[in-house]
Write a protein that holds these residues in place. Structure first.
Motif, mmCIF file in Angstrom:
data_model
loop_
_atom_site.group_PDB
_atom_site.id
_atom_site.type_symbol
_atom_site.label_atom_id
_atom_site.label_comp_id
_atom_site.label_asym_id
_atom_site.label_seq_id
_atom_site.Cartn_x
_atom_site.Cartn_y
_atom_site.Cartn_z
ATOM 1 N N SER A 26 -0.709 -3.961 3.495
ATOM 2 C CA SER A 26 -0.549 -5.393 3.766
ATOM 3 C C SER A 26 -1.466 -6.199 2.858
ATOM 4 N N MET A 27 -2.703 -5.722 2.693
ATOM 5 C CA MET A 27 -3.640 -6.394 1.792
ATOM 6 C C MET A 27 -3.062 -6.463 0.393
ATOM 7 N N SER A 28 -2.513 -5.362 -0.085
ATOM 8 C CA SER A 28 -1.907 -5.317 -1.414
ATOM 9 C C SER A 28 -0.737 -6.283 -1.518
ATOM 10 N N LEU A 29 0.084 -6.314 -0.483
ATOM 11 C CA LEU A 29 1.246 -7.199 -0.477
ATOM 12 C C LEU A 29 0.826 -8.663 -0.491
ATOM 13 N N PHE A 30 -0.151 -9.020 0.340
ATOM 14 C CA PHE A 30 -0.590 -10.414 0.382
ATOM 15 C C PHE A 30 -1.281 -10.821 -0.915
ATOM 16 N N LEU A 31 -2.115 -9.936 -1.474
ATOM 17 C CA LEU A 31 -2.744 -10.249 -2.759
ATOM 18 C C LEU A 31 -1.685 -10.433 -3.845
ATOM 19 N N SER A 32 -0.696 -9.557 -3.855
ATOM 20 C CA SER A 32 0.372 -9.669 -4.858
ATOM 21 C C SER A 32 1.118 -10.984 -4.723
ATOM 22 N N SER A 33 1.352 -11.421 -3.480
ATOM 23 C CA SER A 33 2.085 -12.672 -3.272
ATOM 24 C C SER A 33 1.299 -13.866 -3.797
ATOM 25 N N HIS A 34 -0.038 -13.729 -3.856
ATOM 26 C CA HIS A 34 -0.891 -14.789 -4.398
ATOM 27 C C HIS A 34 -1.146 -14.624 -5.895
ATOM 28 N N GLY A 35 -0.558 -13.613 -6.502
ATOM 29 C CA GLY A 35 -0.757 -13.403 -7.931
ATOM 30 C C GLY A 35 -2.105 -12.817 -8.289
ATOM 31 N N VAL A 36 -2.725 -12.093 -7.365
ATOM 32 C CA VAL A 36 -4.022 -11.471 -7.628
ATOM 33 C C VAL A 36 -3.790 -10.033 -8.085
ATOM 34 N N ARG A 37 -4.147 -9.744 -9.315
ATOM 35 C CA ARG A 37 -3.996 -8.394 -9.840
ATOM 36 C C ARG A 37 -5.032 -7.478 -9.192
ATOM 37 N N HIS A 38 -4.599 -6.297 -8.796
ATOM 38 C CA HIS A 38 -5.481 -5.384 -8.093
ATOM 39 C C HIS A 38 -4.982 -3.958 -8.216
ATOM 40 N N ILE A 39 -5.850 -3.023 -7.855
ATOM 41 C CA ILE A 39 -5.485 -1.614 -7.761
ATOM 42 C C ILE A 39 -5.701 -1.180 -6.319
ATOM 43 N N LEU A 40 -4.742 -0.460 -5.760
ATOM 44 C CA LEU A 40 -4.902 0.167 -4.453
ATOM 45 C C LEU A 40 -4.918 1.674 -4.642
ATOM 46 N N VAL A 41 -5.906 2.346 -4.057
ATOM 47 C CA VAL A 41 -5.968 3.805 -4.116
ATOM 48 C C VAL A 41 -5.921 4.369 -2.702
ATOM 49 N N GLU A 42 -5.193 5.456 -2.552
ATOM 50 C CA GLU A 42 -5.045 6.130 -1.263
ATOM 51 C C GLU A 42 -5.189 7.636 -1.510
ATOM 52 N N ARG A 43 -6.035 8.290 -0.742
ATOM 53 C CA ARG A 43 -6.339 9.698 -0.974
ATOM 54 C C ARG A 43 -5.164 10.613 -0.663
ATOM 55 N N HIS A 44 -4.306 10.229 0.255
ATOM 56 C CA HIS A 44 -3.148 11.057 0.586
ATOM 57 C C HIS A 44 -2.053 10.897 -0.468
ATOM 58 N N ALA A 45 -1.103 11.829 -0.440
ATOM 59 C CA ALA A 45 -0.080 11.867 -1.484
ATOM 60 C C ALA A 45 0.983 10.794 -1.325
ATOM 61 N N GLY A 46 1.072 10.195 -0.168
ATOM 62 C CA GLY A 46 2.095 9.182 0.063
ATOM 63 C C GLY A 46 1.805 8.424 1.339
ATOM 64 N N THR A 47 2.776 7.641 1.785
ATOM 65 C CA THR A 47 2.609 6.896 3.023
ATOM 66 C C THR A 47 2.590 7.854 4.213
ATOM 67 N N SER A 48 2.183 7.362 5.368
ATOM 68 C CA SER A 48 1.975 8.201 6.539
ATOM 69 C C SER A 48 3.268 8.843 7.028
ATOM 70 N N VAL A 49 3.176 10.100 7.448
ATOM 71 C CA VAL A 49 4.310 10.758 8.103
ATOM 72 C C VAL A 49 4.182 10.654 9.616
ATOM 73 N N HIS A 50 3.050 10.134 10.103
ATOM 74 C CA HIS A 50 2.841 9.993 11.541
ATOM 75 C C HIS A 50 3.227 8.586 11.992
ATOM 76 N N PRO A 51 3.930 8.484 13.121
ATOM 77 C CA PRO A 51 4.319 7.148 13.619
ATOM 78 C C PRO A 51 3.115 6.258 13.905
ATOM 79 N N ARG A 52 2.030 6.814 14.426
ATOM 80 C CA ARG A 52 0.799 6.079 14.716
ATOM 81 C C ARG A 52 1.097 4.761 15.435
ATOM 82 N N ALA A 53 0.759 3.649 14.768
ATOM 83 C CA ALA A 53 0.950 2.334 15.390
ATOM 84 C C ALA A 53 2.435 2.058 15.600
ATOM 85 N N TRP A 54 2.715 1.341 16.680
ATOM 86 C CA TRP A 54 4.116 1.041 17.005
ATOM 87 C C TRP A 54 4.229 -0.410 17.454
#
Length: 543
Positions: A26-54
């Motif tokens: 969400s942070m990346s999406l909101f920054l992008s919508s404002h035209g703020v160039r940024h890098i997002l890094v995530e240690r896992h190989a992809g998005t979550s496979v767990h439903p977690r929040a609902w």
């Protein structure tokens, strides 16, 4: 995209986001919508496979709608429309102990342009946020972890490692956002302590693939509690009826997570479903803590905490993810304003001042709900439990980004107000009402705010209108201006009554849809008054 302009560093970025869960994406999406160039890094190989929040509440969907993902989210959630049962069973195929139908979600069309809560799990939401962020130019890198972090007066230096190749590189950024979860390594490196009740329960989520159509027998559960000799937990299923999640409680001291082998997880799933020879593929098992904790500060110099890195909220009421997304939105517009030269750096101090009290209050609400669900305490009146709409819509900010001359007259110290009583008080979300646009569309007051501060003037507020347009020209696009009865027109409700101003009054609305300041009527020298207000709200030091 990110040129190396700093000697001794391999790469530069305006903002570095660490963590690619719901809050980070969400942070990346909101920054992008404002035209703020940024890098997002995530240690896992992809998005979550767990439903977690609902579940996403309407206030969260208001924010996501402004960046163009609501239609995709609604499409993805369509398959869950019939998942309306709340049950307690010995197993899916076994005896029903109690099964009731969850009431239809309350229609909140009178307080929000988004009428209902969206029932969708985190593993289905994250890819949608990721696609949209990348479409807007986000640089998102999975399989990349943070190794080292240092700060100085001008920025942050981070050492990153590609987990597949072990390649290391340094990134120099002006700011860093820690969205790396409840066990945030960034928060721990900074030595930021947390306060609250602590860990309440240790849980394990088991994501599995199995054909659940037969055991479900035509039923569709939103919540299903399993109670038998082998399993005491919660079983969820997706809309394909071929994937589910089993959540069980464990004691790390006597029953540690490594004991939950694929074979044991398969046995637990079969016991929960009630089919002893059910073909099961265990996709993932994840230990996690149900906890109530809030960081003692959300910022340290050029590093900011969002989401679970800032607060861990018990998963009762679905508040955690929604609060994290709202954190990100609050911080994103402030970072964008500072980075684009529209605001002074002191504006960033208001992130902690605004969001940390909200995080504490919401954590308390979730803890109270958990206590009530366990049978302790009385009803909402006795326990202090606020309704979910008040929690998500009704909080009020007190910070330097709000000119709150009415604070002493506001009365009361409650954490949350009924959103149907919001009336344009500084520090509260602007009331939703429908207006007619000059192109013939019907728009919400919330939809009028698109990334910049907005001055809305009353129908006879010529002085405010002229002053605002002069200030907008002088500040180079910091302010948008609309006059009721001209660019927008009233429909069913009076804008003046809803906002608490006369026809000669004006309201300054922040980019997040919160009221920064209002003048009930015109004032002497409105241009000077508005210029002073805007400089205070945006922490501008220019004359």
């Amino acid at each position: 995209m990110h040129e190396d302009t700093t000697p001794g560093h391999e790469e530069t970025a305006t903002v570095l986001v660490v963590g690619g869960g719901l809050a980070g994406l969400s942070m990346s999406l909101f920054l992008s919508s404002h035209g703020v160039r940024h890098i997002l890094v995530e240690r896992h190989a992809g998005t979550s496979v767990h439903p977690r929040a609902w579940g996403l509440y309407p206030r969260t969907l208001e924010l996501l709608d402004a960046v163009g993902v609501t239609d995709d989210l609604l499409t993805e959630a369509a398959g869950y429309a019939g998942h309306t049962l709340n049950g307690k069973v010995e197993s899916l195929a076994g005896r029903e102990i109690s099964v009731t139908r969850i009431p239809e979600p309350e229609d909140v069309g009178d307080i929000s342009p988004v009428a209902r809560i969206l029932s969708l799990s985190q593993d289905r939401v994250e890819p949608i946020l990721l696609r949209r962020a990348r479409a807007l130019g986000a640089d998102v890198r999975f399989g990349t972890e943070l190794l080292e972090l240092t700060q100085d007066a001008d920025g942050v230096t981070a050492t990153l490692r590609d987990r597949e190749t072990s390649t290391e590189r340094r990134v120099r950024a002006r700011y860093l956002i820690a969205a790396d979860g409840a066990h945030s390594s960034v928060r721990e490196r900074l030595g930021i302590a947390r306060q609250g009740r602590g860990t309440l329960r240790h849980q394990i989520s088991i994501v599995f693939r199995a054909d659940l159509r037969g055991p479900l027998r035509g039923r569709r559960f939103a919540v299903c509690r399993i109670a038998n000799s082998l399993v005491d937990g919660v079983l969820g299923h997706d809309d394909s009826l071929r994937q589910g999640t089993l959540i069980v409680t464990h004691d790390p001291g006597t029953d540690p997570f490594p004991a939950y082998t694929p074979e044991r997880c398969t046995e637990l799933v079969r016991a929960a479903v009630g089919v002893s020879d059910l073909p099961v593929t265990v996709l993932s098992a994840l230990p996690w803590e149900m906890a109530a904790l809030v960081a003692e500060r959300y910022a340290q110099n050029r590093v900011f905490l969002v989401g679970d890195a800032a607060h861990v909220i018990p998963p009762v009421g679905g508040y955690g993810a929604n609060t994290g997304i709202q954190d990100a939105h609050n911080l994103a517009w402030k970072l964008a304003a500072v980075l684009h030269g529209q605001a002074g750096p002191a504006l960033l101090d208001t992130y902690d001042a605004e969001r940390r009290p909200v995080g504490r209050a919401i954590m308390r609400q979730a803890a109270l709900r958990l206590k009530a669900r366990s049978g302790a305490g009385g009803g909402p009146a006795e326990t202090g439990i606020a309704d979910t709409l008040s929690v998500m819509f009704g909080y009020r900010y007190h910070s330097a980004a709000v000119i709150d001359g009415e604070r002493e007259q506001a009365g009361g110290t409650a954490d949350f107000a009924d959103p149907r009583t919001l009336s344009g008080t500084p520090g509260t979300r602007v009331p939703h009402l429908w207006l007619g646009a000059d192109d013939g569309r019907t728009v919400s007051t919330l939809s009028l705010v698109r990334g910049r501060s907005l001055l809305m003037a009353g129908s006879k507020a010529t002085e405010w209108d002229d002053a605002a347009r002069a200030v907008a020209r002088r500040t180079g696009g910091v302010l948008d201006v609309l006059r009721v009865g001209h660019e927008v027109t009233e429909r069913d409700r009076s804008w003046h009554d809803a906002m608490g101003v006369t026809e000669t009054g004006a309201v300054l609305i922040r980019p997040d849809g919160f009221v920064a300041w209002r003048a009930a009527t015109t004032r002497p020298d409105p241009a000077h008054a508005l210029d002073t207000v805007l400089r205070r709200v945006l922490a501008r030091t220019d004359a």
